[in-house]
Design an enzyme around this catalytic site. Sequence first.
Site, mmCIF file in Angstrom:
data_model
loop_
_atom_site.group_PDB
_atom_site.id
_atom_site.type_symbol
_atom_site.label_atom_id
_atom_site.label_comp_id
_atom_site.label_asym_id
_atom_site.label_seq_id
_atom_site.Cartn_x
_atom_site.Cartn_y
_atom_site.Cartn_z
ATOM 1 N N GLU A 63 0.818 -1.213 0.000
ATOM 2 C CA GLU A 63 0.000 0.000 0.000
ATOM 3 C C GLU A 63 0.854 1.266 0.000
ATOM 4 O O GLU A 63 0.489 2.274 0.603
ATOM 5 C CB GLU A 63 -0.997 -0.001 1.162
ATOM 6 C CG GLU A 63 -2.079 -1.058 1.017
ATOM 7 C CD GLU A 63 -3.311 -0.771 1.859
ATOM 8 O OE1 GLU A 63 -3.567 0.412 2.182
ATOM 9 O OE2 GLU A 63 -4.026 -1.733 2.187
ATOM 10 N N HIS A 339 -1.455 -0.785 10.245
ATOM 11 C CA HIS A 339 -0.785 -2.051 10.546
ATOM 12 C C HIS A 339 0.517 -1.745 11.265
ATOM 13 O O HIS A 339 1.100 -0.669 11.084
ATOM 14 C CB HIS A 339 -0.444 -2.819 9.268
ATOM 15 C CG HIS A 339 -1.613 -3.467 8.600
ATOM 16 N ND1 HIS A 339 -1.689 -4.810 8.343
ATOM 17 C CD2 HIS A 339 -2.780 -2.936 8.117
ATOM 18 C CE1 HIS A 339 -2.825 -5.093 7.730
ATOM 19 N NE2 HIS A 339 -3.505 -3.972 7.584
#
Length: 481
Positions: A63, A339
Amino acid sequence: MYERAESPFMPEETSRPPSNLRILSLNCWGLKYIAKLRNERLSEIGNQIAAADPPPDIIGLQECWTQQDYNVIREKTRHLLPYGKFYFSGIFGGGLVILSRWPIEESSMTQYPLNGRPAAFYRGDWFVGKGVAYARIRMGPTRRDIAEVFCTHLHAPYEVEPHDSYICHRTAQAWEITKLMRGAAERGHLVIGLGDFNMTPLSLAHRIIETHSPVRDVWRVLYPNSSVGAAKDKVEQLRNVPMPNAEYNITKNGATCDSALNTWRWNKAHSQRLAKGENVQIEPTVDDPNAKRLDYIFFSSGSHHDASSKQSSAEWTLKEANVGMTARHPSLYCSLSDHFSVEATLVRNLDGPLSAPSNGPYALPETYLPIEIYDEILATISKYDARERTQRRLRLGHFGFQFFLTVGCLIGVWWVPHNYVAFILMLISSLSLSVGVIDGLMGGLFVGSELRALKEFEWEVRNTKDRALARAEKSDLPRTS
């Protein structure tokens, strides 16, 4: 984009094979226009990577969608990681990056044949072209000094398994990256697979990876009794373990996602305080029912052959693994991503001649899942195949309906008495034809492509199942080996 650092020290470094290897994987949450505080967070990610102790040698990012963010991180980490590759894929990119201390000799981007649906545009998996970013990294002068790195981001789950409508996609993607990693292991190289796999430990995708390739999940090597899901999940409740706190989830369960310590998972009250500039602190002893492990590092050691004993031994062993990048932004006080990172250190066994690797591919022992698991995968494929065939009929039928509606509106224009009514009919005909053509293209082209990819996946699963049955019959072993 592949970048090479102009450093006079690189030839000397590659002439000295490393004795240990530090690996890091992080989902950066760098969605352009969507992810909050993206520029500030990814810049700080670069700062913290540059200041890491011990410093990383190989990094996989997910990402990291924009070239701008990649360049920022590259600039901050160039002194540690002189080589990097930003991978291009799909309509909006693949979001994958590999950074390395050593030269990247080869690279490729392999898109997954099954990867979401264009109709689910609000999810975006199909448009970003998810796949496997591959880099062949030269760490020294001999064949034994090659690492083959695979960085990926599997399809996101939008429902809980087994009700997830995309489980067939994620299973097929796990199957694809498994083939790539097994091929690298058969070449005798160190294999590193890392990324956001969007799966929980011991799920079907996880078992496929560890069964059909020799790679191992670093966390379960060190913590074999760690959690296999979030504490609130049924699979964890059946294990009858106490509710973990946030610190335990990070240090023992390897939770990288949905942690109570991650500011992007906080409730509205805490988020509002944080947005006002307050440095809100959460005690690490707080109960943490939602945290789970979605990010992984897999590895398979390169092997070296001892000519005197005619035996092969593992060249790389796992020393440690940990969850990292938990520090928050120094001024915004937010987590750097939704995350945390997963990190690992491999240690090399340098016994034996470095200049005498095996000349041929390594014969890896074939291992298989229980036969009923292959039947389960085939049943999932069959169910999804039936669903998509129904979708194709509906979409093509919708195209036919919209086409005849368009024709009807055009005919109606001849008979209407007022211009404004004619305008309305023309507008309806244009919109209906546009919608119909889009749906027709999805049903006729995309779904057809997806069905052909399903047939390939089905053949591979059936072929593997047949080999598993043949081995069980030949060796008179139980069929659930």
